[in-house]
Design a protein around this motif. Structure first.
Motif, PDB file in Angstrom:
ATOM      1  N   ARG A 114       1.708  -7.689  -2.894  1.00 52.33           N
ATOM      2  CA  ARG A 114       2.930  -6.891  -2.799  1.00 52.33           C
ATOM      3  C   ARG A 114       3.039  -6.030  -4.062  1.00 52.33           C
ATOM      4  NH1 ARG A 114       7.771  -6.886  -0.092  1.00 52.33           N
ATOM      5  NH2 ARG A 114       7.193  -8.699   1.145  1.00 52.33           N
ATOM      6  N   ILE A 115       3.353  -4.745  -3.867  1.00 48.77           N
ATOM      7  CA  ILE A 115       3.488  -3.831  -5.008  1.00 48.77           C
ATOM      8  C   ILE A 115       4.606  -4.341  -5.908  1.00 48.77           C
ATOM      9  CG2 ILE A 115       4.065  -1.472  -5.728  1.00 48.77           C
ATOM     10  CD1 ILE A 115       2.858  -0.508  -3.059  1.00 48.77           C
ATOM     11  N   ASP A 116       4.303  -4.457  -7.186  1.00 44.94           N
ATOM     12  CA  ASP A 116       5.262  -4.893  -8.192  1.00 44.94           C
ATOM     13  C   ASP A 116       6.555  -4.077  -8.082  1.00 44.94           C
ATOM     14  OD1 ASP A 116       5.661  -6.235 -11.023  1.00 44.94           O
ATOM     15  OD2 ASP A 116       6.157  -4.103 -11.248  1.00 44.94           O
ATOM     16  N   ARG A 117       7.703  -4.756  -8.222  1.00 42.03           N
ATOM     17  CA  ARG A 117       9.004  -4.101  -8.058  1.00 42.03           C
ATOM     18  C   ARG A 117       9.179  -2.923  -9.014  1.00 42.03           C
ATOM     19  NH1 ARG A 117      13.375  -4.892  -5.471  1.00 42.03           N
ATOM     20  NH2 ARG A 117      13.027  -7.060  -4.944  1.00 42.03           N
ATOM     21  N   ASP A 118       8.764  -3.070 -10.279  1.00 39.99           N
ATOM     22  CA  ASP A 118       8.902  -1.972 -11.241  1.00 39.99           C
ATOM     23  C   ASP A 118       8.050  -0.774 -10.824  1.00 39.99           C
ATOM     24  OD1 ASP A 118      10.698  -3.393 -12.797  1.00 39.99           O
ATOM     25  OD2 ASP A 118       9.137  -4.139 -14.160  1.00 39.99           O
ATOM     26  N   ILE A 119       6.857  -1.029 -10.335  1.00 40.19           N
ATOM     27  CA  ILE A 119       5.991   0.063  -9.883  1.00 40.19           C
ATOM     28  C   ILE A 119       6.583   0.714  -8.637  1.00 40.19           C
ATOM     29  CG2 ILE A 119       3.735   0.628  -8.892  1.00 40.19           C
ATOM     30  CD1 ILE A 119       2.497  -1.379 -10.850  1.00 40.19           C
ATOM     31  N   THR A 125      -6.084  12.997   1.703  1.00 36.63           N
ATOM     32  CA  THR A 125      -5.110  11.949   1.987  1.00 36.63           C
ATOM     33  C   THR A 125      -5.806  10.632   1.694  1.00 36.63           C
ATOM     34  OG1 THR A 125      -4.101  13.283   3.735  1.00 36.63           O
ATOM     35  CG2 THR A 125      -3.599  10.940   3.727  1.00 36.63           C
ATOM     36  N   ALA A 126      -5.128   9.794   0.919  1.00 37.32           N
ATOM     37  CA  ALA A 126      -5.718   8.516   0.521  1.00 37.32           C
ATOM     38  C   ALA A 126      -4.754   7.372   0.807  1.00 37.32           C
ATOM     39  CB  ALA A 126      -6.069   8.537  -0.961  1.00 37.32           C
ATOM     40  N   VAL A 127      -5.309   6.253   1.225  1.00 36.60           N
ATOM     41  CA  VAL A 127      -4.542   5.014   1.332  1.00 36.60           C
ATOM     42  C   VAL A 127      -4.970   4.149   0.154  1.00 36.60           C
ATOM     43  CG1 VAL A 127      -4.090   2.947   2.697  1.00 36.60           C
ATOM     44  CG2 VAL A 127      -4.390   5.169   3.845  1.00 36.60           C
ATOM     45  N   LEU A 128      -3.998   3.774  -0.665  1.00 37.97           N
ATOM     46  CA  LEU A 128      -4.242   2.933  -1.828  1.00 37.97           C
ATOM     47  C   LEU A 128      -3.568   1.590  -1.613  1.00 37.97           C
ATOM     48  CD1 LEU A 128      -3.581   6.058  -2.954  1.00 37.97           C
ATOM     49  CD2 LEU A 128      -4.379   4.956  -5.012  1.00 37.97           C
ATOM     50  N   SER A 143       0.824  -1.205   0.000  1.00 43.01           N
ATOM     51  CA  SER A 143       0.000   0.000   0.000  1.00 43.01           C
ATOM     52  C   SER A 143       0.859   1.256   0.000  1.00 43.01           C
ATOM     53  CB  SER A 143      -0.921   0.020   1.224  1.00 43.01           C
ATOM     54  OG  SER A 143      -0.163   0.161   2.404  1.00 43.01           O
ATOM     55  N   MET A 144       0.183   2.368  -0.261  1.00 45.15           N
ATOM     56  CA  MET A 144       0.839   3.661  -0.116  1.00 45.15           C
ATOM     57  C   MET A 144      -0.164   4.670   0.410  1.00 45.15           C
ATOM     58  SD  MET A 144       1.393   5.326  -3.863  1.00 45.15           S
ATOM     59  CE  MET A 144       0.193   5.095  -5.158  1.00 45.15           C
ATOM     60  N   LYS A 145       0.358   5.643   1.106  1.00 44.77           N
ATOM     61  CA  LYS A 145      -0.442   6.758   1.594  1.00 44.77           C
ATOM     62  C   LYS A 145      -0.014   7.974   0.779  1.00 44.77           C
ATOM     63  CE  LYS A 145      -1.943   8.845   5.909  1.00 44.77           C
ATOM     64  NZ  LYS A 145      -1.746   8.816   7.373  1.00 44.77           N
ATOM     65  N   LEU A 146      -1.001   8.642   0.217  1.00 47.05           N
ATOM     66  CA  LEU A 146      -0.735   9.714  -0.735  1.00 47.05           C
ATOM     67  C   LEU A 146      -1.505  10.966  -0.335  1.00 47.05           C
ATOM     68  CD1 LEU A 146       0.528  10.305  -3.611  1.00 47.05           C
ATOM     69  CD2 LEU A 146      -1.654   9.548  -4.537  1.00 47.05           C
ATOM     70  N   SER A 147      -0.837  12.097  -0.390  1.00 43.49           N
ATOM     71  CA  SER A 147      -1.496  13.387  -0.201  1.00 43.49           C
ATOM     72  C   SER A 147      -1.730  13.990  -1.581  1.00 43.49           C
ATOM     73  CB  SER A 147      -0.603  14.319   0.620  1.00 43.49           C
ATOM     74  OG  SER A 147      -1.094  15.637   0.592  1.00 43.49           O
ATOM     75  N   GLN A 148      -2.945  14.484  -1.814  1.00 45.05           N
ATOM     76  CA  GLN A 148      -3.263  15.157  -3.066  1.00 45.05           C
ATOM     77  C   GLN A 148      -3.990  16.454  -2.748  1.00 45.05           C
ATOM     78  OE1 GLN A 148      -4.987  11.474  -5.145  1.00 45.05           O
ATOM     79  NE2 GLN A 148      -3.859  12.556  -6.751  1.00 45.05           N
ATOM     80  N   THR A 149      -3.552  17.525  -3.393  1.00 47.01           N
ATOM     81  CA  THR A 149      -4.157  18.825  -3.188  1.00 47.01           C
ATOM     82  C   THR A 149      -4.522  19.428  -4.534  1.00 47.01           C
ATOM     83  OG1 THR A 149      -1.960  19.823  -3.105  1.00 47.01           O
ATOM     84  CG2 THR A 149      -3.003  19.322  -0.999  1.00 47.01           C
ATOM     85  N   VAL A 150      -5.596  20.202  -4.539  1.00 50.43           N
ATOM     86  CA  VAL A 150      -6.032  20.893  -5.746  1.00 50.43           C
ATOM     87  C   VAL A 150      -5.898  22.389  -5.479  1.00 50.43           C
ATOM     88  CG1 VAL A 150      -7.945  21.311  -7.340  1.00 50.43           C
ATOM     89  CG2 VAL A 150      -7.632  19.027  -6.354  1.00 50.43           C
ATOM     90  N   TRP A 151      -5.199  23.055  -6.384  1.00 48.67           N
ATOM     91  CA  TRP A 151      -4.901  24.478  -6.247  1.00 48.67           C
ATOM     92  C   TRP A 151      -5.465  25.263  -7.430  1.00 48.67           C
ATOM     93  CZ3 TRP A 151      -1.838  26.326  -2.161  1.00 48.67           C
ATOM     94  CH2 TRP A 151      -1.270  25.329  -1.355  1.00 48.67           C
ATOM     95  N   ARG A 152      -5.850  26.494  -7.165  1.00 52.69           N
ATOM     96  CA  ARG A 152      -6.140  27.481  -8.205  1.00 52.69           C
ATOM     97  C   ARG A 152      -5.173  28.614  -7.906  1.00 52.69           C
ATOM     98  NH1 ARG A 152     -11.814  29.074  -7.661  1.00 52.69           N
ATOM     99  NH2 ARG A 152     -11.012  30.047  -5.782  1.00 52.69           N
ATOM    100  N   GLY A 153      -4.108  28.664  -8.706  1.00 57.08           N
ATOM    101  CA  GLY A 153      -3.042  29.619  -8.395  1.00 57.08           C
ATOM    102  C   GLY A 153      -2.431  29.281  -7.056  1.00 57.08           C
ATOM    103  N   ASP A 154      -2.427  30.251  -6.142  1.00 58.84           N
ATOM    104  CA  ASP A 154      -1.861  30.003  -4.810  1.00 58.84           C
ATOM    105  C   ASP A 154      -2.931  29.704  -3.752  1.00 58.84           C
ATOM    106  OD1 ASP A 154      -2.951  32.526  -4.645  1.00 58.84           O
ATOM    107  OD2 ASP A 154      -1.170  33.486  -3.804  1.00 58.84           O
ATOM    108  N   GLU A 155      -4.161  29.448  -4.200  1.00 60.63           N
ATOM    109  CA  GLU A 155      -5.257  29.101  -3.289  1.00 60.63           C
ATOM    110  C   GLU A 155      -5.475  27.593  -3.264  1.00 60.63           C
ATOM    111  OE1 GLU A 155      -8.984  31.866  -3.162  1.00 60.63           O
ATOM    112  OE2 GLU A 155      -8.398  31.576  -5.262  1.00 60.63           O
ATOM    113  N   LYS A 156      -5.360  27.003  -2.081  1.00 62.19           N
ATOM    114  CA  LYS A 156      -5.659  25.585  -1.947  1.00 62.19           C
ATOM    115  C   LYS A 156      -7.168  25.418  -1.845  1.00 62.19           C
ATOM    116  CE  LYS A 156      -3.351  23.047   1.071  1.00 62.19           C
ATOM    117  NZ  LYS A 156      -3.010  22.248   2.289  1.00 62.19           N
TER     118      LYS A 156
END
Length: 124
Positions: free
Chosen positions: A110-115, A97-100, A79-92
């Motif tokens: 198990r995550i493939d070695r190449d990935i 936060t997602a766990v995939l 798995s991985m934990k990922l932060s994603q944000t959406v911005w318009r210019g300098d405004e968040k």
């Protein structure tokens, strides 16, 4: 990743419909791979969302140019934990936060070695 807000992305009030922020983030995650000529799948395995924490901070509107930013917070065996944000210019506008989990036929894998090597090389 830059995303333009089109009419189809908005609700009756002309602002981005809440579920579309998740779609924008999904596109951005996939595009990380596609830009490098690869795919986020391997041997029938692929990433699925296990958990999301999302905060809607401000509204995007028709015609806005948005930027989706990604940051890997944690990379584990399956798995991985990922932060994603959406911005318009300098405004968040949106923060997520997602766990995939990397899975095949509904079971963690198990995550493939190449990935894994690819994700590590991104330095997000």
């Amino acid at each position: 990743m830059k995303i333009r807000v089109y009419y189809e992305d908005t609700d009756a009030g002309g602002i981005v419909y809440h579920a579309n922020y998740l779609k924008f983030c999904e596109r951005s995650r996939s595009e990380l791979f596609f830009e490098q000529g690869t795919t986020p799948t391997a041997d029938g395995g692929h990433f699925v969302i296990k958990h999301i924490d999302a905060e809607f901070l401000k509204s995007a509107k028709l015609g806005d140019l948005l930027d989706v930013k990604n940051k890997i917070l944690q990379l584990r065996n399956s798995s991985m934990k990922l932060s994603q944000t959406v911005w318009r210019g300098d405004e968040k506008l949106f923060d997520m936060t997602a766990v995939l989990v990397f899975a095949k036929e509904g079971k963690p894998l198990r995550i493939d070695r190449d990935i894994r090597d690819f994700l590590t090389s991104l330095n997000l």
